[in-house]
Design a protein around this motif. Sequence first.
Motif, PDB file in Angstrom:
ATOM      1  N   LYS A 119       0.814  -1.221   0.000  1.00 33.71           N
ATOM      2  CA  LYS A 119       0.000   0.000   0.000  1.00 33.71           C
ATOM      3  C   LYS A 119       0.849   1.274   0.000  1.00 33.71           C
ATOM      4  O   LYS A 119       0.346   2.355  -0.304  1.00 33.71           O
ATOM      5  CB  LYS A 119      -0.941   0.012   1.201  1.00 33.71           C
ATOM      6  N   TRP A 120       2.139   1.147   0.336  1.00 36.83           N
ATOM      7  CA  TRP A 120       3.016   2.314   0.373  1.00 36.83           C
ATOM      8  C   TRP A 120       3.714   2.571  -0.959  1.00 36.83           C
ATOM      9  O   TRP A 120       4.438   3.552  -1.090  1.00 36.83           O
ATOM     10  CB  TRP A 120       4.055   2.163   1.488  1.00 36.83           C
ATOM     11  N   ARG A 121       3.506   1.724  -1.939  1.00 35.09           N
ATOM     12  CA  ARG A 121       4.135   1.937  -3.241  1.00 35.09           C
ATOM     13  C   ARG A 121       3.672   3.278  -3.824  1.00 35.09           C
ATOM     14  O   ARG A 121       2.490   3.579  -3.868  1.00 35.09           O
ATOM     15  CB  ARG A 121       3.780   0.811  -4.205  1.00 35.09           C
ATOM     16  N   GLY A 122       4.611   4.100  -4.248  1.00 37.41           N
ATOM     17  CA  GLY A 122       4.300   5.402  -4.812  1.00 37.41           C
ATOM     18  C   GLY A 122       4.110   6.513  -3.798  1.00 37.41           C
ATOM     19  O   GLY A 122       3.908   7.668  -4.164  1.00 37.41           O
ATOM     20  N   SER A 123       4.199   6.180  -2.513  1.00 39.56           N
ATOM     21  CA  SER A 123       4.030   7.183  -1.457  1.00 39.56           C
ATOM     22  C   SER A 123       5.275   8.050  -1.326  1.00 39.56           C
ATOM     23  O   SER A 123       6.337   7.746  -1.882  1.00 39.56           O
ATOM     24  CB  SER A 123       3.750   6.498  -0.120  1.00 39.56           C
ATOM     25  N   GLU A 124       5.152   9.127  -0.554  1.00 40.86           N
ATOM     26  CA  GLU A 124       6.301  10.001  -0.321  1.00 40.86           C
ATOM     27  C   GLU A 124       7.406   9.251   0.412  1.00 40.86           C
ATOM     28  O   GLU A 124       8.599   9.430   0.120  1.00 40.86           O
ATOM     29  CB  GLU A 124       5.885  11.230   0.496  1.00 40.86           C
ATOM     30  N   ILE A 125       7.020   8.409   1.368  1.00 43.50           N
ATOM     31  CA  ILE A 125       8.028   7.621   2.091  1.00 43.50           C
ATOM     32  C   ILE A 125       8.830   6.763   1.117  1.00 43.50           C
ATOM     33  O   ILE A 125      10.062   6.750   1.148  1.00 43.50           O
ATOM     34  CB  ILE A 125       7.361   6.716   3.149  1.00 43.50           C
ATOM     35  N   ALA A 126       8.128   6.048   0.245  1.00 43.76           N
ATOM     36  CA  ALA A 126       8.804   5.170  -0.710  1.00 43.76           C
ATOM     37  C   ALA A 126       9.722   5.965  -1.633  1.00 43.76           C
ATOM     38  O   ALA A 126      10.859   5.560  -1.907  1.00 43.76           O
ATOM     39  CB  ALA A 126       7.776   4.397  -1.526  1.00 43.76           C
ATOM     40  N   GLN A 127       9.245   7.085  -2.099  1.00 38.33           N
ATOM     41  CA  GLN A 127      10.049   7.903  -3.016  1.00 38.33           C
ATOM     42  C   GLN A 127      11.313   8.414  -2.344  1.00 38.33           C
ATOM     43  O   GLN A 127      12.388   8.455  -2.955  1.00 38.33           O
ATOM     44  CB  GLN A 127       9.206   9.072  -3.525  1.00 38.33           C
TER      45      GLN A 127
END
Length: 215
Positions: A26-34
Amino acid sequence: MTTKANFPVAAGSIVVPYGHVIGNEKWRGSEIAQRLQGKIRLIFEDDLGLVDFHISNRISILYISEADLVAGDEFKRRLVRFRNASSLGGIIIVEKTQISDQYFLAVQKLVVLELGMVLLPVANQGEASQLIIQLVREQSKDHSSNPFLPKQRSQLVEPSVFQTVQHIPGVGKTKALLLLQQFGSIHQLCNASVEELELVVGQTAAQQIYTFLGS
């Protein structure tokens, strides 16, 4: 770099490659992931259940956002299930903003005092990503020295507990250090009398701490 995991991730048998983080899909593409990209190797898996990130075979992270805090009590149920369902070391990252600040004290007491887990406040996902990178690097340093020593986990958790104690009313960095040196853990701190606290931090701060921990 972000990829798909292809190794065991079941609770109790998590395998996190050295220098990697396993993130919930669910975190794919999130600011954290980036923000994690290029700093560490982030691998996504869609079968992590309640866990948001695994930073080692033994340490997992649950992330509580500002939106979670203002939406109601569902995040509390998530916290309890996370604590009860996992034998892993749990770290709770909570967004502490102007909007969510009114809820933070209650969350802190639930996480630290009732559930006995480590709580780390962040302002946003950007700050959360920096914290995750720091935690992974601490794990890496432990791994390079001796990955089999029990102190591996304590070296990770102690700075987190230190930061948590600082957020108790009347306590700053100096008093937090003195309290942990004297009592050793948050559990022992909760059981301390006013008189015992006064010997460490003085009467005014002791009363604030005792009232907060006992309420």
